[in-house]
Motif scaffolding. Structure first.
Motif, PDB file in Angstrom:
ATOM      1  N   THR A   1       6.215 -10.888   3.160  1.00 11.81           N
ATOM      2  CA  THR A   1       5.404 -10.008   2.405  1.00 11.81           C
ATOM      3  C   THR A   1       5.365 -10.711   1.042  1.00 11.81           C
ATOM      4  N   GLY A   2       6.359 -11.633   0.634  1.00 10.57           N
ATOM      5  CA  GLY A   2       6.317 -12.222  -0.629  1.00 10.57           C
ATOM      6  C   GLY A   2       7.504 -13.070  -0.948  1.00 10.57           C
ATOM      7  N   THR A   3       7.490 -13.960  -2.129  1.00  6.39           N
ATOM      8  CA  THR A   3       8.731 -14.668  -2.345  1.00  6.39           C
ATOM      9  C   THR A   3       8.622 -14.798  -4.055  1.00  6.39           C
ATOM     10  N   VAL A   4       9.763 -15.294  -4.482  1.00 10.14           N
ATOM     11  CA  VAL A   4       9.854 -15.710  -5.878  1.00 10.14           C
ATOM     12  C   VAL A   4       9.834 -17.094  -5.937  1.00 10.14           C
TER      13      VAL A   4
ATOM     14  N   ALA B   1      19.092  -4.215  15.661  1.00 12.34           N
ATOM     15  CA  ALA B   1      19.650  -3.682  16.941  1.00 12.34           C
ATOM     16  C   ALA B   1      20.137  -2.143  16.436  1.00 12.34           C
ATOM     17  N   LYS B   2      20.842  -2.173  15.345  1.00 10.16           N
ATOM     18  CA  LYS B   2      21.414  -0.989  15.123  1.00 10.16           C
ATOM     19  C   LYS B   2      20.656   0.186  14.490  1.00 10.16           C
ATOM     20  N   PHE B   3      19.679  -0.179  13.629  1.00 10.79           N
ATOM     21  CA  PHE B   3      18.889   0.876  12.992  1.00 10.79           C
ATOM     22  C   PHE B   3      17.457   0.788  13.359  1.00 10.79           C
ATOM     23  N   GLY B   4      17.157  -0.255  14.014  1.00 12.98           N
ATOM     24  CA  GLY B   4      15.643  -0.165  14.650  1.00 12.98           C
ATOM     25  C   GLY B   4      14.638   0.084  13.546  1.00 12.98           C
ATOM     26  N   ASP B   5      13.710   1.030  14.008  1.00 10.24           N
ATOM     27  CA  ASP B   5      12.399   1.519  12.970  1.00 10.24           C
ATOM     28  C   ASP B   5      12.831   2.004  11.670  1.00 10.24           C
ATOM     29  N   GLU B   6      14.338   2.439  11.800  1.00  7.77           N
ATOM     30  CA  GLU B   6      14.667   3.132  10.471  1.00  7.77           C
ATOM     31  C   GLU B   6      14.364   1.886   9.002  1.00  7.77           C
ATOM     32  N   ILE B   7      14.636   0.677   9.593  1.00  8.57           N
ATOM     33  CA  ILE B   7      14.469  -0.372   8.558  1.00  8.57           C
ATOM     34  C   ILE B   7      13.040  -0.650   8.066  1.00  8.57           C
ATOM     35  N   GLU B   8      12.844  -0.501   6.879  1.00 15.74           N
ATOM     36  CA  GLU B   8      11.310  -0.493   6.352  1.00 15.74           C
ATOM     37  C   GLU B   8      11.270  -1.681   5.676  1.00 15.74           C
TER      38      GLU B   8
ATOM     39  N   ALA C   1      12.571  -9.055  17.626  1.00 21.33           N
ATOM     40  CA  ALA C   1      12.651  -7.813  17.795  1.00 21.33           C
ATOM     41  C   ALA C   1      11.293  -6.940  18.116  1.00 21.33           C
ATOM     42  N   GLY C   2      10.229  -7.770  18.231  1.00 20.31           N
ATOM     43  CA  GLY C   2       8.793  -7.379  18.288  1.00 20.31           C
ATOM     44  C   GLY C   2       8.362  -6.539  17.018  1.00 20.31           C
ATOM     45  N   ARG C   3       8.911  -6.895  16.105  1.00 20.66           N
ATOM     46  CA  ARG C   3       8.499  -6.077  14.732  1.00 20.66           C
ATOM     47  C   ARG C   3       7.471  -7.154  13.972  1.00 20.66           C
ATOM     48  N   LYS C   4       6.466  -6.400  13.262  1.00 17.44           N
ATOM     49  CA  LYS C   4       5.501  -7.225  12.587  1.00 17.44           C
ATOM     50  C   LYS C   4       5.570  -6.911  11.039  1.00 17.44           C
ATOM     51  N   VAL C   5       5.665  -7.998  10.355  1.00 18.07           N
ATOM     52  CA  VAL C   5       5.889  -7.841   8.834  1.00 18.07           C
ATOM     53  C   VAL C   5       4.655  -7.679   8.180  1.00 18.07           C
ATOM     54  N   ASN C   6       4.602  -6.731   7.391  1.00 16.25           N
ATOM     55  CA  ASN C   6       3.525  -6.101   6.690  1.00 16.25           C
ATOM     56  C   ASN C   6       2.761  -5.156   7.321  1.00 16.25           C
ATOM     57  N   GLU C   7       3.250  -4.959   8.662  1.00 18.72           N
ATOM     58  CA  GLU C   7       2.650  -3.694   9.488  1.00 18.72           C
ATOM     59  C   GLU C   7       3.680  -2.568   9.575  1.00 18.72           C
ATOM     60  N   ASP C   8       4.909  -2.967  10.155  1.00 19.27           N
ATOM     61  CA  ASP C   8       5.833  -2.005  10.268  1.00 19.27           C
ATOM     62  C   ASP C   8       7.359  -2.246   9.736  1.00 19.27           C
ATOM     63  N   ILE C   9       7.283  -3.518   8.960  1.00 18.94           N
ATOM     64  CA  ILE C   9       8.355  -3.886   8.275  1.00 18.94           C
ATOM     65  C   ILE C   9       8.031  -4.828   7.164  1.00 18.94           C
ATOM     66  N   TYR C  10       8.907  -4.799   5.933  1.00 21.33           N
ATOM     67  CA  TYR C  10       8.477  -5.609   4.879  1.00 21.33           C
ATOM     68  C   TYR C  10       9.620  -6.663   4.831  1.00 21.33           C
TER      69      TYR C  10
ATOM     70  N   PRO D   1       0.940  -1.211   0.171  1.00 20.55           N
ATOM     71  CA  PRO D   1       0.057   0.207   0.005  1.00 20.55           C
ATOM     72  C   PRO D   1       0.879   1.212  -0.018  1.00 20.55           C
ATOM     73  N   ASN D   2       2.005   1.241   0.718  1.00 19.92           N
ATOM     74  CA  ASN D   2       2.698   2.518   0.794  1.00 19.92           C
ATOM     75  C   ASN D   2       4.061   2.324  -0.002  1.00 19.92           C
ATOM     76  N   LYS D   3       4.044   1.332  -0.887  1.00 16.63           N
ATOM     77  CA  LYS D   3       5.185   1.285  -1.876  1.00 16.63           C
ATOM     78  C   LYS D   3       6.458   1.020  -1.032  1.00 16.63           C
ATOM     79  N   GLY D   4       6.600   0.497  -0.004  1.00 14.42           N
ATOM     80  CA  GLY D   4       7.679   0.212   0.759  1.00 14.42           C
ATOM     81  C   GLY D   4       8.253   1.387   1.697  1.00 14.42           C
ATOM     82  N   ASP D   5       7.436   2.598   1.582  1.00 10.82           N
ATOM     83  CA  ASP D   5       7.841   3.798   2.261  1.00 10.82           C
ATOM     84  C   ASP D   5       6.911   3.840   3.724  1.00 10.82           C
ATOM     85  N   ILE D   6       7.229   2.965   4.584  1.00 13.32           N
ATOM     86  CA  ILE D   6       6.255   2.745   5.918  1.00 13.32           C
ATOM     87  C   ILE D   6       6.178   4.018   6.600  1.00 13.32           C
TER      88      ILE D   6
END
Ligand code: GAL
Length: 371
Positions: free
Chosen positions: A321-324, A265-272, A292-301, A198-203
């Protein structure tokens, strides 16, 4: 080995019957020839000899035909895999085994243990054993020249798989084919999977896609192209990108987990976005993401390549998010088809020695088709 021994034994049996018959003929003929010398056969013995000769000839023909059929339906195939301990190559190896054995070939698989010197020995052993054809997944693409030289000198039809040499390298031998995929396509599809969100990777909406890249073995063209073309797809769509980290994970789940853990650990929420050159590393990265308590497709792809069973499950559960799809069965079938063409005497012109199987994008919408 077993088959050719069987064929040889049958051919020998046929020859023995045949030469026994020939001997019989001889001894039967001699008295005839010397009939004037007073050593003539009676009509009964002559008839008996003729009947025996005919029976023996029939038996010999039958044995020879049987031997021919066995040769046509089977043969000894040597398969060299760069290392058995690779998730995708395990599915590929199983597919090869099923197809080859199903067709009546005798197959021997060797584990190169990620060591080119070890694989060179295995190739030489197969040549010494006079296998009918070789299927080789090279340990190092850079060793292609040497491998091609070896199989050419031994005149063994060979199919290279999974690690593609250059067209120029392959042109050295016309009984050589490469069967694989164009890794650029898989990289592009990974980029598209991100662009389709939905946000083209720019969370975080800061106008750029911030990603980490977990790379396979960089000596391998699949790793190089997937790394390049996934990001290229984003840029080609007009997106700004920021590479936070790029590290080699050598196609390995544990390394994928370690790299993702350190980067989180190093970049935290910066990683989209977490780009992984394959699924096994993506499964490792997923463990770190969840820890790390992150949730794929919500706060990270998170995207991978291969469509391993484990990854298909995670795509279906919303944890990837997907595979090939890297079509192991399709490539195995293509490799066997090319091998049979070579065994049938076909040669390949330079520039026509690469046969490609398409990749397919896998998303939650179509994942059921692959499970
Ligand atoms: C790739 C595959 C990886 C790994 C690699 C080995 O095509 O995506 O998972 O198996 O080949 O060369």
């Amino acid at each position: 080995m077993k088959l050719s021994k069987k064929v040889t034994a049958m051919a020998m049996a046929a020859m023995m019957v045949f030469s026994m018959t020939a001997c019989g003929n001889d001894s039967a003929a001699k008295p005839d020839a010397t009939a004037t010398g007073g050593n003539a056969q009676t009509p009964e013995t002559k008839a008996a000899t003729e009947a025996a000769t005919q029976a023996a000839t029939e038996a010999a023909t039958q044995a020879a035909t049987q031997a021919e059929e066995t040769t046509a339906a089977g043969g000894n195939i040597g398969v060299c895999i760069y290392k058995f301990d690779d998730a995708f190559m395990t599915t590929y190896r199983n597919a090869l085994q099923e197809i080859l054995e199903g067709k009546g070939y005798t197959v021997t698989f060797m584990d190169g243990k990620n060591d080119q010197a070890e694989q060179n020995n295995q190739i030489n052993n197969f040549i010494a054993q006079k296998v009918d054809a070789l299927i080789i997944n090279p340990v190092m693409t850079s060793a292609a020249d040497q491998i091609i030289d070896t199989v050419k000198n031994a005149d063994i039809p060979t199919v290279l798989i999974n690690r593609e040499p250059t067209a120029e390298q392959m042109s050295a031998y016309d009984k050589l084919v490469y069967v694989g995929c164009d890794a650029r396509q898989s990289g592009t599809m990974q980029g598209e999977l991100i662009l389709d969100t939905p946000n083209k990777g720019d969370i975080n909406g800061d106008g750029k896609i911030s990603y980490i890249m977990i790379q396979g073995d960089p000596e391998n063209v699949d790793a190089q192209y997937r790394t390049e073309f996934s990001v290229k797809a984003l840029k080609d769509a007009g997106m700004e990108v920021e590479e936070l980290d790029l590290q080699r994970g050598d196609w390995d789940r544990n390394k994928g987990q370690e790299i993702a853990q350190n980067d989180l650990a190093k970049f935290g929420d910066e990683i989209e976005v977490v780009f992984c050159n394959n699924d096994d590393m993506a499964i490792g990265a997923l463990q770190a993401i969840q820890a790390a308590g992150r949730k794929v497709n919500e706060d990270i792809y998170l995207v991978g390549v291969d469509a391993l069973d484990a990854a298909l499950n995670e795509v279906a559960n919303g944890n990837m998010t997907g595979t090939v799809l890297n079509d192991a069965k399709g490539q195995a079938a293509g490799a066997v088809e090319a091998m049979e063409a070579l065994l049938g005497g076909k040669t390949y012109a330079s520039g026509e020695q690469s046969i490609y199987v398409d990749y397919v994008k896998v998303t939650p919408e179509n994942v059921a088709d692959f499970q």
